[in-house]
Structures are given as structure tokens and as C-alpha cells.
Design an enzyme around this catalytic site. Structure first.
Site, PDB file in Angstrom:
ATOM      1  N   LYS A  40       0.848  -1.206   0.000  1.00  0.00           N
ATOM      2  CA  LYS A  40       0.000   0.000   0.000  1.00  0.00           C
ATOM      3  C   LYS A  40       0.877   1.247   0.000  1.00  0.00           C
ATOM      4  CE  LYS A  40      -2.321   1.776   3.747  1.00  0.00           C
ATOM      5  NZ  LYS A  40      -2.155   3.241   3.730  1.00  0.00           N
ATOM      6  N   ASP A  51      -3.411   4.300  -2.030  1.00  0.00           N
ATOM      7  CA  ASP A  51      -4.324   4.775  -0.974  1.00  0.00           C
ATOM      8  C   ASP A  51      -4.265   6.297  -0.895  1.00  0.00           C
ATOM      9  OD1 ASP A  51      -5.882   4.997   1.329  1.00  0.00           O
ATOM     10  OD2 ASP A  51      -4.242   4.439   2.668  1.00  0.00           O
ATOM     11  N   LYS A  67      -7.145   8.208  -1.278  1.00  0.00           N
ATOM     12  CA  LYS A  67      -8.461   8.662  -0.780  1.00  0.00           C
ATOM     13  C   LYS A  67      -8.927   9.925  -1.498  1.00  0.00           C
ATOM     14  CE  LYS A  67      -7.621   6.884   3.936  1.00  0.00           C
ATOM     15  NZ  LYS A  67      -6.173   6.590   3.952  1.00  0.00           N
ATOM     16  N   ASP A 122     -12.990  14.924  -4.526  1.00  0.00           N
ATOM     17  CA  ASP A 122     -12.985  16.155  -5.321  1.00  0.00           C
ATOM     18  C   ASP A 122     -14.201  16.102  -6.222  1.00  0.00           C
ATOM     19  OD1 ASP A 122     -12.068  18.471  -6.808  1.00  0.00           O
ATOM     20  OD2 ASP A 122     -10.034  17.962  -6.204  1.00  0.00           O
ATOM     21  N   THR A 167     -11.719   6.615  10.708  1.00  0.00           N
ATOM     22  CA  THR A 167     -11.838   6.092  12.073  1.00  0.00           C
ATOM     23  C   THR A 167     -11.366   7.115  13.112  1.00  0.00           C
ATOM     24  OG1 THR A 167      -9.752   4.983  11.699  1.00  0.00           O
ATOM     25  CG2 THR A 167     -11.730   3.633  11.544  1.00  0.00           C
ATOM     26  N   ARG A 191       3.292  -1.198  10.630  1.00  0.00           N
ATOM     27  CA  ARG A 191       4.444  -1.281  11.530  1.00  0.00           C
ATOM     28  C   ARG A 191       4.797  -2.655  12.065  1.00  0.00           C
ATOM     29  NH1 ARG A 191       2.109   3.891  14.458  1.00  0.00           N
ATOM     30  NH2 ARG A 191       0.281   2.830  13.578  1.00  0.00           N
TER      31      ARG A 191
HETATM   32  O1  C5P Z   1       1.268   0.561  11.060  1.00  0.00           O
HETATM   33  P1  C5P Z   1      -0.200   0.255  11.001  1.00  0.00           P
HETATM   34  O2  C5P Z   1      -0.487  -1.214  10.843  1.00  0.00           O
HETATM   35  O3  C5P Z   1      -0.972   0.895  12.114  1.00  0.00           O
HETATM   36  O4  C5P Z   1      -0.656   0.948   9.631  1.00  0.00           O
HETATM   37  C1  C5P Z   1      -1.995   0.976   9.223  1.00  0.00           C
HETATM   38  C2  C5P Z   1      -2.120   1.670   7.911  1.00  0.00           C
HETATM   39  O5  C5P Z   1      -3.508   1.781   7.600  1.00  0.00           O
HETATM   40  C3  C5P Z   1      -1.566   3.096   7.877  1.00  0.00           C
HETATM   41  O6  C5P Z   1      -1.102   3.341   6.541  1.00  0.00           O
HETATM   42  C4  C5P Z   1      -2.765   3.954   8.168  1.00  0.00           C
HETATM   43  O7  C5P Z   1      -2.681   5.232   7.614  1.00  0.00           O
HETATM   44  C5  C5P Z   1      -3.883   3.146   7.484  1.00  0.00           C
HETATM   45  N1  C5P Z   1      -5.215   3.362   8.037  1.00  0.00           N
HETATM   46  C6  C5P Z   1      -5.533   3.138   9.371  1.00  0.00           C
HETATM   47  N2  C5P Z   1      -6.808   3.360   9.823  1.00  0.00           N
HETATM   48  C7  C5P Z   1      -7.739   3.780   8.970  1.00  0.00           C
HETATM   49  C8  C5P Z   1      -7.447   3.986   7.636  1.00  0.00           C
HETATM   50  C9  C5P Z   1      -6.149   3.774   7.200  1.00  0.00           C
HETATM   51  O8  C5P Z   1      -4.691   2.737  10.151  1.00  0.00           O
HETATM   52  N3  C5P Z   1      -8.964   3.948   9.423  1.00  0.00           N
END
Ligand code: C5P
Length: 233
Positions: A34, A61, A63, A66, A120, A211
Site C-alpha cells: 500500500k 491509498d 483517498k 474532489d 476512524t 508497523r
Molecule cells: O502501522 P499500522 O499497521 O498501524 O498501519 C496501518 C495503515 O492503515 C496506515 O497506513 C494507516 O494510515 C492506514 N489506516 C488506518 N486506519 C484507517 C485507515 C487507514 O490505520 N482507518
């Protein structure tokens, strides 16, 4: 080997070199990738093209939100680059989503087109402040139904919403879920998390995981462990 990997690794890096170093030991059959706003702003479509040239399927991603023509045109460019999945904000409305869906219809292998319903990070108070009073879960459901009605393929949602959204929109409607943490992983800044196997059991189609994999000492080993957990779910 599994040719439809469920894990989409969130490449939350801010430069191309770090990404290329990170993906070097990975094989495209293990995961998808992603690319979000930070990395795209830093490294642009050239990096996305490189990832695709190495055989990875990429979820762009960005999003988009527009006017219909602008979003439809941006998604066509993403399709020309060859991304696997692209997303828009459902709050852009019916015309925006339908125009984008129509713009992608002529591609022989078009990207999956999904929508973000409610971020979220938005709670009931913040939603009311921008003119969306009421239960956030009900707003998510309403926007998911609108997304489906406009012919899109699915939504990004919390795994906690997966059971409700599959019941509302059917099994074929794709659910892409971030906020995934293996039992032994740090929560980082996520609060309402689910394990990979629980998310798959709840109906998630693709798990966005950052992460726990990108910061691991041995990312391939972690990826393989999560794949095994999913396979036995
Ligand atoms: O590192 P981690 O597993 O928390 O990363 C989650 C990914 O999903 C990040 O790129 C974050 O921006 C994205 N994301 C999220 N929650 C959302 C939408 C996207 O954590 N509601």
C-alpha cells in the site's frame, strides 16, 4: 504458493530508497503493498511503477475526494500506471463515485475501486460538528450501501465493522481492514485492533498491516507467521 495474498503491507516510509531496501527480500506472492499520501508525495508515481515492475500489486491509498471529473480522471491515471486497487471518499457522493466507476469500466484489467466511509479518527462529536449527527456505525452503514449502489467494489473499514457490513452488503462486497495487530505486536497508536485471524473470520478480505511488519527485525518471518495464522483461521 498463495497467489491472492490477503496481507497488504502499508509502506509508511517517506523516501523511495527505504522502500526499495524494505521490499528487497519480499516476494510478490507473500503480500501486496500500500502506497499512501506520505510516500506518494515524497516518491511519486515513479516508485509505484517500480513496485509494479517488480511484480507487486499496489493499493494506491490516496483517498480521492474532489469533483467527479477530477476524481474520475485521477483514477484513470492510476489505472494507466497499473495499480491493483485505488480509493475515494464516499462522502464525495454518488456522482463522483459513479463517474469514477464508469471511467474505469473500459479497462480490461481495471483496478478495484473502493471507498472510505468515515475516517476512524472521527468520533460522534466530530461527525456532528461537520454536519453528520448520529451514530457513527449507522453513518458507516449508510455510506457503504451508497458505495455499493454506485457499483464500487468495497470499502475500507475497521475489522470490528466487518460482520455488520458483510450482512448489509453481501459476501462479494470487499472489505479492506487496517487496525490489525498480531497478539504479540505493539499497538502503536491504534486503539481498536483485531488479530489477523479474527479479522479474516469476521469477513475482512484484505488486511492492511504496517508497523508490525515494516519495523520488524525480520519482516519476512513476521509476514510468514501472519500468513500461517490466516491460513489456519
Ligand atoms: O502501522 P499500522 O499497521 O498501524 O498501519 C496501518 C495503515 O492503515 C496506515 O497506513 C494507516 O494510515 C492506514 N489506516 C488506518 N486506519 C484507517 C485507515 C487507514 O490505520 N482507518
Amino acid at each position: 504458493m498463495n497467489q491472492d495474498p490477503k496481507i497488504v503491507v502499508a509502506l509508511d516510509f517517506n523516501d523511495a530508497d527505504s522502500v526499495l531496501r524494505f521490499i528487497d527480500p519480499l516476494h510478490p506472492s507473500l503480500c501486496r503493498l500500500k502506497v499512501g499520501k506520505e510516500l506518494f508525495t515524497a516518491a511519486g508515481p515513479q516508485l509505484v511503477e517500480k513496485l509494479i515492475a517488480r511484480g507487486f500489486e499496489v493499493f494506491l491509498d490516496l483517498k480521492f475526494h474532489d469533483i467527479p471529473n477530477t476524481v474520475a480522471s485521477a483514477c484513470k491515471v492510476a489505472a494507466d500506471i497499473g495499480v491493483w486497487m485505488v480509493n475515494v471518499h464516499a462522502l464525495g457522493g454518488r456522482k463522483m463515485m459513479e463517474s469514477t466507476r464508469e471511467a474505469l469500466a473500459s479497462y480490461r484489467q481495471r483496478p478495484l475501486l473502493i471507498a472510505v466511509t468515515v475516517l476512524t479518527s472521527m468520533d460522534a462529536g466530530q461527525l456532528a460538528e461537520v454536519g453528520l449527527p448520529g451514530d457513527p456505525g449507522a453513518i458507516v452503514g449508510k455510506l457503504a450501501k451508497l458505495t455499493q449502489d454506485c457499483g464500487l467494489d468495497g470499502v475500507v473499514c475497521s475489522a470490528q465493522e466487518a460482520v455488520q457490513l458483510k450482512a448489509l452488503c453481501g459476501q462479494g462486497f470487499k472489505l479492506v481492514t487496517p487496525g490489525i495487530r498480531p497478539l504479540d505486536a505493539s499497538l502503536d497508536d491504534q486503539s481498536r485492533v483485531m488479530t489477523p485471524s479474527a479479522a479474516i473470520q469476521a469477513g475482512a478480505d484484505y488486511l492492511v498491516i504496517g508497523r508490525p511488519i515494516t519495523r520488524a527485525a525480520d519482516p519476512v518471518a513476521v509476514l510468514q507467521r501472519i500468513r500461517d495464522e490466516i491460513a489456519s483461521a
